[in-house]
Structure formats: C-alpha cells, structure tokens
Motif scaffolding. Sequence first.
Motif, short mmCIF file in Angstrom:
data_model
loop_
_atom_site.label_atom_id
_atom_site.label_comp_id
_atom_site.label_asym_id
_atom_site.label_seq_id
_atom_site.Cartn_x
_atom_site.Cartn_y
_atom_site.Cartn_z
N THR A 53 8.88 3.22 4.08
CA THR A 53 7.86 4.24 4.24
C THR A 53 7.70 5.14 3.02
O THR A 53 8.52 5.10 2.10
N SER A 54 6.64 5.94 3.05
CA SER A 54 6.42 6.97 2.04
C SER A 54 6.41 8.34 2.70
O SER A 54 6.07 9.34 2.06
N THR A 55 6.79 8.39 3.97
CA THR A 55 6.75 9.64 4.73
C THR A 55 8.13 10.29 4.75
O THR A 55 9.12 9.63 5.08
N THR A 82 5.17 5.16 -1.96
CA THR A 82 4.09 4.20 -1.72
C THR A 82 4.25 2.93 -2.55
O THR A 82 4.22 1.82 -2.02
N TRP A 104 5.21 1.55 6.62
CA TRP A 104 4.43 2.71 7.07
C TRP A 104 4.14 3.56 5.84
O TRP A 104 5.02 4.23 5.34
N SER A 105 2.90 3.49 5.37
CA SER A 105 2.60 4.09 4.08
C SER A 105 1.24 4.78 4.06
O SER A 105 0.31 4.37 4.76
N SER A 106 1.16 5.81 3.21
CA SER A 106 -0.10 6.54 3.05
C SER A 106 -1.02 5.89 2.02
O SER A 106 -2.17 6.29 1.88
N GLN A 111 -1.51 -1.00 1.48
CA GLN A 111 -1.25 -1.58 2.80
C GLN A 111 -2.25 -2.69 3.11
O GLN A 111 -1.88 -3.75 3.62
N THR A 145 -2.07 8.46 11.61
CA THR A 145 -2.35 9.88 11.38
C THR A 145 -3.76 10.02 10.81
O THR A 145 -4.37 9.02 10.40
N SER A 195 -1.07 7.76 -3.78
CA SER A 195 -1.94 8.64 -3.01
C SER A 195 -3.04 9.20 -3.89
O SER A 195 -4.20 9.29 -3.48
N SER A 274 -5.07 8.08 6.13
CA SER A 274 -4.15 7.83 7.24
C SER A 274 -2.91 7.12 6.73
O SER A 274 -2.96 6.35 5.77
N ARG A 275 -1.80 7.39 7.40
CA ARG A 275 -0.59 6.62 7.16
C ARG A 275 -0.72 5.36 8.02
O ARG A 275 -0.83 5.45 9.24
#
Length: 365
Positions: A53-55, A82, A104-106, A111, A145, A195, A274-275
Amino acid sequence: MNKHVSGRLGAVAVTAFMTAFAAQAQEVPAGYPADYADLIAKAKQEGTVSIYTSTDAAQSQKLQDAFTKKYGIKIAYNDLGTNGAYNQVISEAAASQTTADIVWSSAMDLQMTLVQDGYAADYASPEAGNLPSWANYKNTLYATTVEPIGVIYNTKALSEDKLPKTYADMITFLKDNKTELQGKVATFDPEKSGSGFLHHSNDARNRPDFWDLAKAMGDDGAKIYSSSGGMKETVVSGENVIAINIIGSYALDWVKESPNLGVHFATDYTPAFSRLALITKDAPHSNAAKLFVDFMLSSEGQSLLAEGGLPSIREDVTAGLNIKTLNERVGGGLKPIAVDEGVLEYMDQMKRVQFLNDWKAALGR
C-alpha cells in the motif's frame, strides 16, 4: 461403550456442529450469498493477508484492527509508497514469487496499469452494488475512498476571503500577486511523486487552462515537493505561503491541529482521487484477500476508513465525511476521477515524456 454413553456423545457432537454452523452463519453479512460462509472459513484457514500500500498505517489502523478482531486473520501491512508497491508486484510476478494478496494504492494510473497488464484477479464483490458506477472497473479494481485535491495556505499570510473561488481565479491570483508570492508557492513534483503525476495529469486531461496554471506557478518561482507532508511543513513554517494540488483529505485533518494552516477548494472544480484496491492474480491468500476487500467496501469498513480521515465513497456512512457531505464541504464542485482507462492517457511513454517536458518548460526548469 453402551448405548446411553454413545447417544450422549453423539448429541454433544451434533450440538457442537450446530453451534459452529450457527456462529459461521452469523458472520455472513446480510444480502451476501449463502455460500459466503465457505469463503470465510477458507480465509480463516489461510490466517493472514498481505497488503502492499501507499496508505499510512495510522489512517487504516481502525480498519485493520476491526478486521482482525472479527475474523482472527492477521494483516501483513507493507507501506511501500505508490511507485514501490507497483514495482514490487511486477518484480515478484517476474520471479514467480508473488507475496502481495492486495495492492491498495492512491496512484490510480499505476493501479490501472497493473490491471491492464494482467496482474490483477477478477472478483465480483457482494458490495459492488453499493458503490457508485465510476468506482468499479470490471470487478478487478475498486475505489475505496474519495479524496479531494485542493490547496493549503498559511493563515497568517493569506486570509480566506482573499483566496480565489474558482480554478480560473487561481491563475489570475498567481499572476496578480507575483511579487508577494515569489518563491513561496509549492506544488507536487510529478517526476518524483505518483500522486503528483496523477493530480497534474488529471487536470491536464480535464482543464484546457491547466498549462496556464502551471506557467503562473512557474512565474511565481514555485518549488516542487515529493509529498504532501513535505509541503505542509513549509506552509506551516511560513517558508511557503500556499501549496497547490495537494491531498485534501490530509489537509482537512491537518487544519484541526495547526492554527496557522488553512485548507481551500475551488467551488467549480475540485477533482478527487481514490485509493484503489485490487487482488493480485496469484494471491497466496486469495480468500483472505476477497474477505478483506469486501470488508473495506462494506458500510462498517467504510465508516472505519472515514474515521481515519479517508472520506467514504458510500452515502450511507455517517462517520467522518462521505461522498455527499464531502461535496458540500468543498463547495459543490467535487469531480471524482473515474476508475477507467482514461487514467492511462499519460502512462503512454511518449505522452508521459512530453508531459514532463512541458511541465519543466512551464515551470522554467
């Protein structure tokens, strides 16, 4: 063993089975298919789920804790950024050593690239019908999101009433206040931030005046950064007066703790990213991955994310911000970036290089 003892043991076994069956049935959310209990059982047997992830973990900690408490499944949470998450998935697949169950990435464009290049599995989540149509790409990629892209500013240097109301007004604002803003404008570096590239290239796709904005920032001697957090620190300190095109969901939380920091959105145009979550094609814990994605998209999971500062894509979530209340908060001009092939426009190598060259020229680099 006599018949009475045998009968009692049989009754105990039946009772234990029925109790376990009833408990398992209770875990199946309302409206889910009846055989979902089988998926839950298999997921529990797998016992773990690996997420790239990037979160920040802090933003999803409530979600993680609730999932583990509910199902007893451990989460291997890997914040790789990311670009890191994207590159790791490709490297592992090339070596036939896939470790990630979920990415799970922004970085929506990265993606989508993983999906188009065959790294994602198809999975029709039972929650798909509760999502906006733009939030699901062919049951392979789900928005979890909706996060506005906006502006932060130093409240000691700028007052809210002086800030531009529309996207076009921002261009005029930068031009008319060149002397006061010289060397005090910040924005993302699209070369170093996934991002940042998404934010700027999305504007380029949707705004014919994006390059006017980029040139106006360049004329003001804008400085570029690889993270929203880095920009925040400079605006809080006063080194910069304003930061443009940052992650607004972060900013909405930051202003609660920093009295000299303000957040601002254009009333006519506030894009939102969105993620995105996908399940890898060769996920080693595929059932646990499906279960986690469903939990993320459920009303419960979305509420937990919203409590962590990540606005929900569902309207039925009352914790934090949801897509409806967020639109009201930003002034009515919320424009979510659709989860579709459009995000790939600037992933073409020639277009990407041209975009970055045009960006450098606009900023006078």
